[in-house]
Design an enzyme around this catalytic site. Structure first.
Site, PDB file in Angstrom:
ATOM      1  N   LYS A 179       0.861  -1.184   0.000  1.00 21.88           N
ATOM      2  CA  LYS A 179       0.000   0.000   0.000  1.00 21.88           C
ATOM      3  C   LYS A 179       0.897   1.234   0.000  1.00 21.88           C
ATOM      4  CE  LYS A 179      -3.613   2.372   2.557  1.00 21.88           C
ATOM      5  NZ  LYS A 179      -4.601   2.298   3.632  1.00 21.88           N
ATOM      6  N   ARG A 231     -10.815   9.853   1.933  1.00 23.05           N
ATOM      7  CA  ARG A 231     -10.645  10.547   3.214  1.00 23.05           C
ATOM      8  C   ARG A 231     -11.742  11.584   3.408  1.00 23.05           C
ATOM      9  NH1 ARG A 231      -4.009  11.062   2.924  1.00 23.05           N
ATOM     10  NH2 ARG A 231      -3.611   8.809   2.963  1.00 23.05           N
ATOM     11  N   LYS A 241       1.298   9.997   5.411  1.00 20.23           N
ATOM     12  CA  LYS A 241       1.430   8.642   5.977  1.00 20.23           C
ATOM     13  C   LYS A 241       2.705   7.980   5.468  1.00 20.23           C
ATOM     14  CE  LYS A 241      -3.577   8.121   6.595  1.00 20.23           C
ATOM     15  NZ  LYS A 241      -4.731   7.192   6.581  1.00 20.23           N
ATOM     16  N   GLU A 256       7.443  -6.691   0.992  1.00 17.74           N
ATOM     17  CA  GLU A 256       6.244  -6.516   1.819  1.00 17.74           C
ATOM     18  C   GLU A 256       5.292  -7.699   1.645  1.00 17.74           C
ATOM     19  OE1 GLU A 256       5.155  -4.667   4.102  1.00 17.74           O
ATOM     20  OE2 GLU A 256       6.177  -2.733   4.049  1.00 17.74           O
ATOM     21  N   LYS A 288      -2.279  -1.499  -3.739  1.00 18.65           N
ATOM     22  CA  LYS A 288      -3.117  -0.308  -3.678  1.00 18.65           C
ATOM     23  C   LYS A 288      -2.255   0.950  -3.766  1.00 18.65           C
ATOM     24  CE  LYS A 288      -6.108   1.956  -0.453  1.00 18.65           C
ATOM     25  NZ  LYS A 288      -6.460   2.118   0.913  1.00 18.65           N
ATOM     26  N   SER A 293     -10.304   5.498  -4.609  1.00 15.13           N
ATOM     27  CA  SER A 293     -11.286   6.573  -4.768  1.00 15.13           C
ATOM     28  C   SER A 293     -10.877   7.607  -5.817  1.00 15.13           C
ATOM     29  CB  SER A 293     -11.526   7.242  -3.413  1.00 15.13           C
ATOM     30  OG  SER A 293     -10.310   7.720  -2.862  1.00 15.13           O
ATOM     31  N   TYR A 297     -15.294   1.239  -6.536  1.00 16.05           N
ATOM     32  CA  TYR A 297     -16.563   1.933  -6.272  1.00 16.05           C
ATOM     33  C   TYR A 297     -17.540   1.732  -7.416  1.00 16.05           C
ATOM     34  CZ  TYR A 297     -13.712   3.585  -2.558  1.00 16.05           C
ATOM     35  OH  TYR A 297     -12.894   3.579  -1.470  1.00 16.05           O
TER      36      TYR A 297
END
Ligand code: PBG
Length: 340
Positions: free
Chosen positions: A207, A217, A231, A247, A262, A288, A327
């Site tokens: 990610k 968000r 982040k 990872e 992602k 998104s 979505y």
């Protein structure tokens, strides 16, 4: 890379004419290498407190936040159309947010109530719940913050509690999206010890610290909490791909059943390499911002939204994704059903 032998030995033009197999719809569908099916799609939902409440998300056209009673008919729609799983995200009221995000392990929090309601009303559909503290922290961070630092091991303890709560509420797929080191192993162990050996773990394994999460968000209300912070000390640097393989390898070794990359489209190279390297069920999140870009251009009449959306989702399949969180799942599944 040298050319595979079967390509090198193909007789040249005019014996070979690749347009022969594109001359009509029947021929194209006969040789299509990939196809989009409702079974490939996962629909995310944003859940609101209260009853009879629906709120549009301006940066996610076509997506509404829904209270649980209005959510259930939408989940039934997904099940009827053959969408195998939904992902639920809570819009936590501001007064429930704290620095340590303790609402995350309240067994009666909004997400746990939504999970119970969905599993009762539509037991045949899979329910996935995110494990990360950002819907519950006043900082908007996925972990516990002290002196500006996101604490890894303290956060893991919180995530384990959160995962146990969600599993106890009936969540089928526990999806750590926080990117702390070691959380998959800790969650797997705790789930097993608590009698949740059947709970599936989908690790948000690779990610990235992406600007494409903006509309999400907005939808869950973590954007204002996060403010100008980022982040980047836990989500990956978009410059890296070898690190993504490390990872993923760690998450598989720690017990992840499913792995996810992602965002999606800008990271299809990562999806393809993960699938190729590990061969485990590999998911991609068409996030998104990726969805919003197509919708925004379509609203302006600049793109054919429906066709572009399907082209995007097919690209995930071509890259090797076994499933796509998007979505657009419901709208695409509905169009596929109409086409028969
Ligand atoms: C929270 C979480 C995020 C998304 C899924 N889970 C946002 C973030 O990490 O800030 C993003 C999904 C999207 O943009 O559609 N940990």
């Amino acid at each position: 890379m040298s050319m595979p032998r079967h390509l090198a030995s193909q007789p040249p033009f005019p014996s070979t004419r690749l347009r022969r197999l594109r001359q009509a719809g029947w021929a194209r569908s006969l040789v299509a290498e990939h196809a989009l099916r409702p079974a490939d799609l996962v629909q995310p939902f944003f859940v609101l407190e209260g009853h009879g409440r629906r709120e549009p998300v301006p940066s996610l056209p076509g997506i509404e936040r829904l209270s649980i009673d209005l959510l259930l008919p939408q989940i039934e729609r997904c099940a009827r159309l053959g969408i195998p799983m939904v992902a639920l995200f809570p819009c936590t009221p501001a007064e429930r947010k704290t620095v340590d995000g303790r609402e995350a392990w309240n067994p009666d929090n909004l997400l746990c109530r939504a999970i119970r309601a969905v599993k009762k009303a539509v037991p045949e559909i899979g329910v996935m719940g995110d494990v990360a503290l950002d819907p519950y922290t006043t900082t908007g961070q996925d972990g516990i913050v002290a002196d500006g630092v996101i604490l890894n091991d303290e956060t893991i303890e919180a995530l384990v509690r959160q995962a146990l709560c969600q599993a106890a509420a009936g969540c089928d797929v526990i999806a750590p999206s926080d990117m702390m080191d070691g959380r998959v192993g800790a969650i797997r162990k705790a789930l097993d010890e608590a009698g949740h050996a059947q709970a599936i773990i989908m690790a948000y394994a690779a990610k990235y610290a992406s600007a494409f999460y903006g509309p999400f968000r907005d939808a869950v209300g973590s954007a204002s909490a996060l403010g100008k912070a980022d982040k980047k000390t836990y989500q990956m640097d978009p410059a890296n791909v070898r690190e993504a393989l490390r990872e993923v390898a760690l998450d598989i070794a720690e017990g992840a059943d499913l792995v996810m990359v992602k965002p999606g489209l800008p990271y299809l190279d990562v999806v393809a390499r993960v699938k190729e390297a590990f061969g485990v069920p590999t998911f991609a999140y068409h996030v998104s911002g990726e969805y919003a870009m197509v919708k925004a251009a379509a609203e302006r009449g600049w793109l054919d939204g429906a066709r572009c959306m399907e082209e995007c989702l097919l690209a995930f399949k071509r890259a090797g994704a076994d499933g796509i969180l998007t979505y657009a799942a419901l709208e695409v599944a509905e169009r596929l059903a109409r086409q028969g």
